[in-house]
Design a protein around this motif. Structure first.
Motif, PDB file in Angstrom:
ATOM      1  N   ARG A  42      37.336  41.581  46.309  1.00  0.00           N
ATOM      2  CA  ARG A  42      35.935  41.641  46.725  1.00  0.00           C
ATOM      3  C   ARG A  42      35.300  40.262  46.616  1.00  0.00           C
ATOM      4  N   TYR A  43      34.567  39.875  47.648  1.00  0.00           N
ATOM      5  CA  TYR A  43      33.817  38.617  47.604  1.00  0.00           C
ATOM      6  C   TYR A  43      32.327  38.896  47.761  1.00  0.00           C
ATOM      7  N   ARG A  44      31.554  37.987  47.210  1.00  0.00           N
ATOM      8  CA  ARG A  44      30.101  38.126  47.279  1.00  0.00           C
ATOM      9  C   ARG A  44      29.589  37.826  48.668  1.00  0.00           C
ATOM     10  N   THR A  73      27.736  34.682  36.303  1.00  0.00           N
ATOM     11  CA  THR A  73      26.615  35.202  37.082  1.00  0.00           C
ATOM     12  C   THR A  73      25.504  34.172  37.173  1.00  0.00           C
ATOM     13  N   ASN A  76      33.881  35.303  43.953  1.00  0.00           N
ATOM     14  CA  ASN A  76      34.627  36.482  43.503  1.00  0.00           C
ATOM     15  C   ASN A  76      33.694  37.570  42.982  1.00  0.00           C
ATOM     16  N   PHE A  77      33.914  38.779  43.463  1.00  0.00           N
ATOM     17  CA  PHE A  77      33.049  39.906  43.095  1.00  0.00           C
ATOM     18  C   PHE A  77      33.853  41.044  42.472  1.00  0.00           C
ATOM     19  N   ASP A  78      35.110  40.785  42.118  1.00  0.00           N
ATOM     20  CA  ASP A  78      35.934  41.825  41.499  1.00  0.00           C
ATOM     21  C   ASP A  78      35.385  42.168  40.112  1.00  0.00           C
ATOM     22  N   PRO A  79      35.685  43.379  39.625  1.00  0.00           N
ATOM     23  CA  PRO A  79      35.203  43.759  38.289  1.00  0.00           C
ATOM     24  C   PRO A  79      35.720  42.838  37.197  1.00  0.00           C
ATOM     25  N   GLU A  80      35.047  42.893  36.048  1.00  0.00           N
ATOM     26  CA  GLU A  80      35.463  42.076  34.909  1.00  0.00           C
ATOM     27  C   GLU A  80      36.919  42.360  34.549  1.00  0.00           C
ATOM     28  N   PHE A  81      37.580  41.383  33.999  1.00  0.00           N
ATOM     29  CA  PHE A  81      38.980  41.438  33.529  1.00  0.00           C
ATOM     30  C   PHE A  81      40.010  41.437  34.662  1.00  0.00           C
ATOM     31  N   TYR A  82      39.564  41.498  35.900  1.00  0.00           N
ATOM     32  CA  TYR A  82      40.547  41.477  36.992  1.00  0.00           C
ATOM     33  C   TYR A  82      41.192  40.091  37.061  1.00  0.00           C
ATOM     34  N   SER A  83      42.459  40.070  37.477  1.00  0.00           N
ATOM     35  CA  SER A  83      43.097  38.784  37.737  1.00  0.00           C
ATOM     36  C   SER A  83      42.410  38.157  38.940  1.00  0.00           C
ATOM     37  N   ASN A 119      26.269  44.050  46.202  1.00  0.00           N
ATOM     38  CA  ASN A 119      26.814  42.996  47.048  1.00  0.00           C
ATOM     39  C   ASN A 119      26.116  42.964  48.400  1.00  0.00           C
ATOM     40  N   LYS A 161      28.944  45.598  41.014  1.00  0.00           N
ATOM     41  CA  LYS A 161      29.633  44.854  39.970  1.00  0.00           C
ATOM     42  C   LYS A 161      28.793  44.825  38.706  1.00  0.00           C
TER      43      LYS A 161
END
Lengths: 512, 527
Positions: A375-377, A435, A402-409, B448, B499
């Motif tokens: 996911r991207y912003r 943020t 990057n908009f992926d959830p926390e802890f994601y690679s 988003n 998010k």
């Protein structure tokens, strides 16, 4: 003034809501499909049991009365544009301004047997009801047409363990839109979900059983596939049959100018059914997607209530989900790479995630982002695109997007590495990803750097002071328990201030 | 694959039946030691002992007959004591001594559990190991056999058929489970003697951890921990594509196993202490019997007392400022842990209507005020004798909030009202942290841009009943006091629109329509 809106989909409802925000006009929304607005994109989830119809309604039923939006459940037979009257099944309604938001209807290309029982598209609420009906004794389903609805339908049936054959005319899934690598990824993913994907295969004929229900299909390769359901998902076209013999100017859809006005005064068309006479550069005349429908609804409300507003959809974006792989696109990412574009593509070794950035060969400005499984912003990508940012500038700050959830690679590093390899560069990815860094980038910060710096120092001093104080206190007083409690509180507060100061330092270093 | 699941289900049901059946498999023979130590007053015990002739030496094969005789014996003793108090001691209700001399019903009921536990003998006791391990293994292994085959599905959101299944949408199975759980809590709180056999059953586990006898709270903690662990594994498999969910679930499993179960049951000094349990959720923290116990404990006890106060006054608000209340509610808390694991299949049952939100705000803040007032009274009554009625207030709180709300409704109603009924409508600690989260915290859920398609998955699967979609479709950041930050809305969103973030951008700027991106602002101005 009475504003009538035909169609209670996202376009019509957005228009109604915004007209209500701006004015006190009487608003009627007419639909024969459902009593209330629901999310069309969520139809698949009703069938799959993730939600019921009730959950797909974005507003509670009392919302409409409270906002004085009259909902009329009826079917519009014809429109008297001169007399400004709508002929419904049960009544006649006159209007001052009319918004046509009548949506689309699935394509049928004259296949033999296309009107048999158990043959249908997926667009309206009723389509899910009939799908449910035909699913009772369904042993095998065939889906025709490799687009977004087709893959949704495949997912729907597979969620009930009903085997699916998926006929796709093209050599690879949705390759008219997706570049070949992404398209290949989805091919693999479809097969991993055990759908029988038949590429380069077209429907030739649909065969009936003795009750007039589909029994099998025959492909252009002569193969006969037994099935009790055929999903026709080869695209949609504007739902304008009932307007054919009127003075309204039509082409494939209802022709509108940049203000979404039709050739008849006080009549507007928005959403799937509208066809732009002069589409913007790089945009199609009909864009049947949720987001453009919503923007048109908002625009037309401004035009009617405030001042004439040009429909400006901004930078193209879209999103979808193919089974488990989310897809996002920002800007211009054509299926075939244009001559003057260069592409940077990274794919995860497992083949289920990818990032693609397109940029201009000569100017090096970024022109588009394609994301698979990452996911991207939206706003960050949009700002880069709007500012025609240099690809290397973008790459160095890619973490901002990057908009992926926390802890994601995260994989931005891999993409930068790939660029460095291909271009003999040594770009380094900055660690600006917090943020706060994003807020600064987007100009949404309410504090200046100097403010933060000052706060950081103050909190540090105060924190140390409190901790020192808490150690001294027990020596000054003899009462044991109350002093222990006070000291404990002071230590806690002191540590809290130190943490705050530390986090402010991190924000600052992230902004370097 | 399907076969394994069916075998697992059968094993689970057999194990559960064994466990339930074991409730009626004991004989009873009155245990005088337990009676004596339970009654704890020689004056009372003398009378009870005189009456105990009717039960002495008798072996009861029926639990009901045993309790019937017990009630009779105690009621006889009670009358005899009353008679003695009135005629021999010449006390009247006006005397303070009168009340401490008579034998109260509460005492009789409390001792009933101890006597039932210690009087049990016969078949179940002889075969205790067999019953314990067989039912435990059948339940755990059966559940895991039912859970594990879903590893074969490709990772991703798998909510298929949830609203077609009665278990998940208030069907017959869901209601049955709801009733079973509700009955369990009613028995646990008010009729623990009925589950005395279960306490007998788990005694070997208690003995492995620490000397002493198990009570109903050990049994409850044990079942609670097993439920969190097994259903935590299920949750982790379901969301194995989502690292946030994996880390978070590991955290709640760890805190339950170590801090709530293992440490208090293995280290004598920590007995009955849950280091992570903060006031006002731990509403009895300032009760004098607990304060006294801590002070008597010496330095370590004092340290625990100070920790409890610092936890409540400093640690909780500071971490909540940095990360939102999620650090506690969905990472550490035991109630939250059970809701996130055992309760996960029911998260879609939470009510999302505006009306429910209104009720929620009144109710939870009322409980917070109730807890604060009660605690102030308790603390004041440490220093003055004039607040006798405060004992009533704390009894009401314990009964209505601690037992009925948190236990019976909070957990028993999982299948009917969703898995966070207590956390959403009742928990005073959640209310306290919610105020911080709403007014001054870095935590929010970011939307988003304009990507929301209003599908409703986020709202549907929000266990706190927040209409997430309402904000998402407007492009507004979501700052709600009730949000526990479980992250499921972001997980189920098919377009990756949400998010969970921590940032210092001022909270006032998050709630408004910042992103009117559909129509360019310069052409029309802000709406």
């Amino acid at each position: 003034m009475h504003i009538a809106i035909i169609g209670n989909g996202i376009s019509g409802i957005t228009a109604a809501r915004h007209i209500r925000k701006h004015s006190n006009h009487k608003i009627s929304v007419i639909s024969s499909e459902t009593d209330h607005f629901f999310s069309r994109t969520a139809l698949m989830y009703i069938y799959m049991g993730h939600m019921r119809y009730k959950e797909t309604k974005p507003y509670e039923d009392h919302f409409w009365e409270k906002n004085r939006i009259d909902l009329v459940r009826d079917y519009v037979h014809s429109i008297n544009f001169k007399g400004k009257k709508l002929q419904l099944k049960n009544q006649e309604i006159s209007y001052d301004k009319l918004i046509l938001a009548v949506g689309s209807t699935p394509n049928k290309f004259g296949w033999p047997g296309q009107d048999l029982d158990g043959v249908q598209g997926l667009y309206a609420y009723q389509d899910v009801e009939t799908m449910e009906h035909w699913s009772k004794d369904l042993k095998h389903a065939v889906i025709v047409g490799g687009g977004l609805i087709g893959i949704e339908m495949a997912e729907m049936f597979l969620s009930r363990k009903i085997p699916v054959t998926f006929l796709v005319r093209e050599k690879s899934y949705w390759n008219g839109v997706l570049p070949s690598e992404e398209s290949a990824m989805i091919n693999r993913h479809i097969e991993a979900h055990h759908a029988d994907l038949k590429l380069s295969t077209e429907l030739k004929e649909i065969l009936p059983d003795k009750n007039g229900r589909v029994r099998a299909v025959i492909t252009n390769k002569g193969e006969e596939i037994e099935c009790q359901f055929v999903g026709l998902t080869a695209g949609v076209h504007p739902n304008i049959n009932f307007l054919k013999d009127s003075e309204l100017a039509l082409a494939k859809g209802i022709l509108v100018n940049e203000y979404l006005e039709t050739n008849i005064p006080d009549v507007y068309a928005i959403g799937d059914c509208a066809q732009m006479q002069n589409p913007r550069k790089g945009r199609r005349p009909i864009e049947a997607v949720w987001y453009t429908g919503r923007m048109m609804g908002e625009t037309v409300a401004h035009t009617i209530c405030k001042k004439k507003t040009v429909y400006n959809p901004g930078i193209w974006f879209n999103s979808a989900k193919f089974f488990d792989i989310e897809y996002q696109v920002y800007g211009d990412v054509p299926a075939k790479l244009p001559e003057d574009y260069k592409t940077l593509y990274w794919e995860h070794p497992e083949g289920n995630r990818a990032i693609r950035i397109l940029y201009h060969k000569n100017t090096n400005e970024v022109v588009g982002f394609n994301l698979m499984g990452i996911r991207y912003r939206h706003e960050v990508c949009e700002q880069w695109l709007a500012n025609k940012t240099h690809i290397e500038e973008v790459l160095q700050h890619l973490s901002l997007a990057n908009f992926d959830p926390e802890f994601y690679s995260t994989y931005e590093k891999d993409l930068v590495q790939k660029y460095n390899q291909q271009n003999g560069r040594e770009l380094v990815l900055s660690n600006r990803s917090s943020t706060d860094a994003v807020a600064f980038f987007l100009g949404k910060n309410t504090q200046s750097k100097a403010d933060i710096q000052q706060g950081m120092k103050r909190n540090l001093m105060l924190g140390i002071l409190l901790i020192l104080l808490s150690f001294i206190l027990p020596f000054l007083f003899t009462v044991k328990l109350p002093i222990m409690i006070v000291s404990g509180l002071l230590v806690g507060l002191g540590i809290g201030l130190l943490l705050l100061s530390f986090s402010q330092r991190q924000v600052l270093s992230g902004l370097e | 694959m399907k076969g394994i699941r069916i075998i697992g289900l059968v094993a689970f049901v057999i194990g559960l039946m064994l466990f339930v059946v074991s409730l009626g498999l004991s004989d009873y023979s009155l245990d005088m030691d337990s009676l004596e130590s339970g009654i704890d007053k020689d004056y009372h015990f003398n009378f009870v002992e005189k009456e105990s002739g009717m039960m002495k030496g008798k072996t009861y094969t029926s639990m009901w007959a045993f309790f019937l005789d017990y009630d009779q014996m105690m009621s006889n003793a009670q009358s005899a004591i009353l008679n003695d108090v009135k005629t021999n001691l010449k006390l009247t209700t006006a005397d303070g001594d009168y009340w401490s001399k008579i034998l109260k019903n509460e005492k009789i009921n409390k001792v009933k559990f101890l006597v039932a536990r210690d009087s049990a003998q016969g078949f179940l006791l002889r075969k205790r190991g067999l019953f314990l391990w067989l039912s435990l293994i059948l339940i755990c292994v059966g559940a895991l056999m039912y859970i594990f085959p879903s590893m074969n599905l490709l990772p991703g959101i798998k909510n298929d058929g949830i609203f077609h299944s009665g278990l998940h949408s208030r069907g017959a199975l869901g209601i049955t489970i709801g009733i079973f759980m509700t009955v369990f809590y009613i028995v646990l709180y008010w009729f623990p003697h009925l589950m005395a056999n279960w306490v007998v059953l788990v005694q070997p586990i208690k003995s492995m951890m620490m000397e002493g006898k198990a009570d109903q709270w050990f049994l409850y903690g044990f079942i609670y921990t097993i439920a969190i662990l097994i259903m935590g594994i299920r949750f982790m498999i379901k969301y194995r594509h989502n690292k946030y969910q994996l880390v978070r679930t590991f955290s709640v499993m760890f805190f339950q196993l170590c801090f709530a179960f293992a440490l208090p049951n293995m280290i004598r000094a920590l007995q009955g202490v849950d280091l992570k349990n903060a006031w006002p959720l731990d509403y009895s923290f300032f009760f004098e019997y607990r304060i006294n116990a801590l002070i008597e404990e010496g330095n370590f006890g004092l340290w625990l007392l100070v920790w409890g106060i610092v936890l409540m006054a400093i640690v909780v608000p500071i971490i909540t400022y940095f990360y939102g209340k999620r650090w506690y509610c969905s990472w550490v808390c035991g109630c939250g842990g059970l809701a996130e694991t055992l309760g996960d299949p029911f998260r879609q049952q939470s009510d999302k209507s505006l009306k429910a939100w209104k009720i929620e705000r009144y109710l939870i803040h009322f409980v917070l005020v109730f807890a604060v007032v009660m605690t102030i009274l308790v603390v004041l009554s440490l220093f003055t004798d004039k607040l006798g009625f405060s004992y009533n207030v704390r009894a009401w709180y314990g009964f209505f909030i601690g037992s009925i709300f948190a236990g019976v409704i909070g957990t028993g109603f999982y299948p009917l009202m969703g898995n966070r009924v207590w956390c959403r409508f009742g928990c005073p600690l959640a209310a306290y942290m919610g105020l911080i989260q709403r007014i001054k915290s870095r935590f929010r859920i970011t939307v988003n841009g304009g990507q929301c398609i209003s599908c409703g998955n986020c709202s549907t699967y929000c266990e706190m009943g927040i209409d997430v979609r309402h904000y998402a479709q407007r492009g507004q950041d979501i700052v709600r006091s009730s949000c526990v930050g479980c992250g499921i809305c972001a997980a189920v969103c098919p377009r990756g629109v949400l998010k969970l973030e921590n940032g210092t951008v001022d909270i006032d700027n998050r709630g408004i329509d910042l992103r009117t991106i559909h129509v360019p602002m310069d052409s029309v101005g802000i709406l």
